[in-house]
Design an enzyme around this catalytic site. Structure first.
Site, short mmCIF file in Angstrom:
data_model
loop_
_atom_site.label_atom_id
_atom_site.label_comp_id
_atom_site.label_asym_id
_atom_site.label_seq_id
_atom_site.Cartn_x
_atom_site.Cartn_y
_atom_site.Cartn_z
N LYS A 199 -32.66 82.08 59.23
CA LYS A 199 -34.07 81.68 59.10
C LYS A 199 -34.78 82.45 57.98
O LYS A 199 -34.28 83.47 57.49
CB LYS A 199 -34.77 81.89 60.45
CG LYS A 199 -34.20 80.99 61.56
CD LYS A 199 -34.98 81.14 62.87
CE LYS A 199 -34.40 80.26 63.95
NZ LYS A 199 -35.17 80.37 65.23
N TYR B 34 -36.85 70.24 64.86
CA TYR B 34 -37.34 70.89 66.09
C TYR B 34 -38.08 69.93 67.02
O TYR B 34 -38.87 70.37 67.86
CB TYR B 34 -38.25 72.07 65.72
CG TYR B 34 -37.49 73.33 65.33
CD1 TYR B 34 -36.55 73.90 66.20
CD2 TYR B 34 -37.74 73.97 64.12
CE1 TYR B 34 -35.88 75.06 65.86
CE2 TYR B 34 -37.06 75.14 63.77
CZ TYR B 34 -36.13 75.67 64.65
OH TYR B 34 -35.47 76.84 64.32
N PHE C 22 -45.84 76.62 70.68
CA PHE C 22 -45.44 77.30 69.44
C PHE C 22 -44.92 76.34 68.36
O PHE C 22 -44.53 76.77 67.29
CB PHE C 22 -44.39 78.39 69.73
CG PHE C 22 -43.12 77.90 70.41
CD1 PHE C 22 -42.13 77.25 69.69
CD2 PHE C 22 -42.92 78.11 71.77
CE1 PHE C 22 -40.96 76.81 70.30
CE2 PHE C 22 -41.75 77.66 72.40
CZ PHE C 22 -40.76 77.02 71.65
N ARG D 96 -23.92 81.79 70.92
CA ARG D 96 -25.17 82.18 71.59
C ARG D 96 -25.08 83.65 72.03
O ARG D 96 -26.07 84.38 71.99
CB ARG D 96 -25.45 81.28 72.80
CG ARG D 96 -25.69 79.81 72.48
CD ARG D 96 -26.97 79.55 71.72
NE ARG D 96 -28.15 80.02 72.40
CZ ARG D 96 -29.39 79.58 72.13
NH1 ARG D 96 -29.60 78.63 71.21
NH2 ARG D 96 -30.42 80.07 72.75
N THR E 21 -33.40 84.77 72.57
CA THR E 21 -34.44 84.25 71.68
C THR E 21 -35.41 85.35 71.26
O THR E 21 -35.75 85.48 70.09
CB THR E 21 -35.22 83.12 72.40
OG1 THR E 21 -34.28 82.15 72.88
CG2 THR E 21 -36.21 82.46 71.46
N ARG F 201 -29.71 88.99 66.53
CA ARG F 201 -31.17 89.06 66.68
C ARG F 201 -31.64 90.48 66.98
O ARG F 201 -32.69 90.90 66.48
CB ARG F 201 -31.62 88.07 67.77
CG ARG F 201 -31.63 86.63 67.25
CD ARG F 201 -31.82 85.62 68.33
NE ARG F 201 -32.14 84.30 67.81
CZ ARG F 201 -32.10 83.18 68.54
NH1 ARG F 201 -31.77 83.25 69.82
NH2 ARG F 201 -32.41 82.02 68.01
N ASN G 232 -36.95 85.03 64.41
CA ASN G 232 -35.81 85.66 65.09
C ASN G 232 -34.47 85.49 64.35
O ASN G 232 -33.42 85.42 64.97
CB ASN G 232 -35.74 85.20 66.55
CG ASN G 232 -35.54 83.72 66.69
OD1 ASN G 232 -35.49 83.00 65.70
ND2 ASN G 232 -35.42 83.25 67.91
N HIS H 150 -30.63 80.68 63.98
CA HIS H 150 -30.54 79.58 64.95
C HIS H 150 -29.09 79.38 65.36
O HIS H 150 -28.19 79.55 64.54
CB HIS H 150 -31.05 78.28 64.30
CG HIS H 150 -30.79 77.05 65.12
ND1 HIS H 150 -31.65 76.63 66.11
CD2 HIS H 150 -29.76 76.17 65.10
CE1 HIS H 150 -31.14 75.53 66.67
NE2 HIS H 150 -30.01 75.23 66.08
N GLU I 258 -27.15 68.43 64.89
CA GLU I 258 -27.72 69.35 63.89
C GLU I 258 -26.84 69.43 62.64
O GLU I 258 -27.36 69.50 61.52
CB GLU I 258 -27.92 70.73 64.53
CG GLU I 258 -29.01 70.70 65.59
CD GLU I 258 -29.07 71.97 66.45
OE1 GLU I 258 -29.96 72.01 67.32
OE2 GLU I 258 -28.24 72.88 66.28
#
Ligand code: IDP
Ligand code: MG
Length: 139
Positions: A11, A51, A59, A87, A93, A104, A114, A117, A128
């Site tokens: 990100k 998203y 948010f 993950r 998150t 993260r 964060n 993704h 995706e």
């Protein structure tokens, strides 16, 4: 049966903070092979679409602004049990809750900024990946 691909995006916060190299190293050292990769800037329409599942979240608008605030690195990654293991590799998150050593925990700024993704299901990994990469961009 669990799928062997996941989609990831470094990100804008982590790109700005110069963590691209360290994050990709951690991903490949963890056994993932890069099948496609792209350094790009999303426009608002693309970000809203990516998203869309979060459109009713409070948010959502800030998330779209954040993800379009600078370039990202999109990656299609392959490994056995790709989605679930990734993950675990990226952590919670909210980096404040992320396990020590996760991407993260090491590189994120906040629950929104964060760093990275990771797809949450095999189905979304395909959706995706198709959003970012054509067949000819996968090796
Ligand atoms: P995930 O990225 O860990 O799967 P999601 O719940 O799918 O988390 O949320 C998507 C993204 O939206 C997060 O990665 C984060 O950037 C942002 N986000 C999630 N929850 C919040 C929040 O409570 N405040 C601000 N941003 C959030
Ligand atoms: Mg998610």
């Amino acid at each position: 049966m669990k799928g062997n691909i996941t989609f990831s995006m470094i990100k804008p916060d982590a790109v700005k903070n110069k963590y691209i190299g360290q994050i990709i190293s951690q991903i490949t050292e963890s056994g993932y092979q890069i099948r496609a990769m792209k350094f790009t800037l999303l426009n608002t329409e693309q970000a809203q679409s990516f998203y869309l599942i979060h459109k009713d979240q409070p948010f959502y608008n800030d998330l779209v602004k954040f993800i379009t605030s600078g370039p990202i690195v999109a990656m299609l990654l392959e490994k056995e049990n790709a989605v679930d293991d990734f993950r675990i590799l990226i952590g919670s998150t909210d980096p404040g809750n992320a396990d020590k050593g996760t991407i993260r925990e090491k590189y994120a700024e906040s629950v929104q900024n964060n760093a990275i993704h990771g797809s949450d299901s095999d189905e979304n990994a395909i959706i995706e990946s198709d959003f970012f990469f054509s067949k000819l961009e996968r090796y």
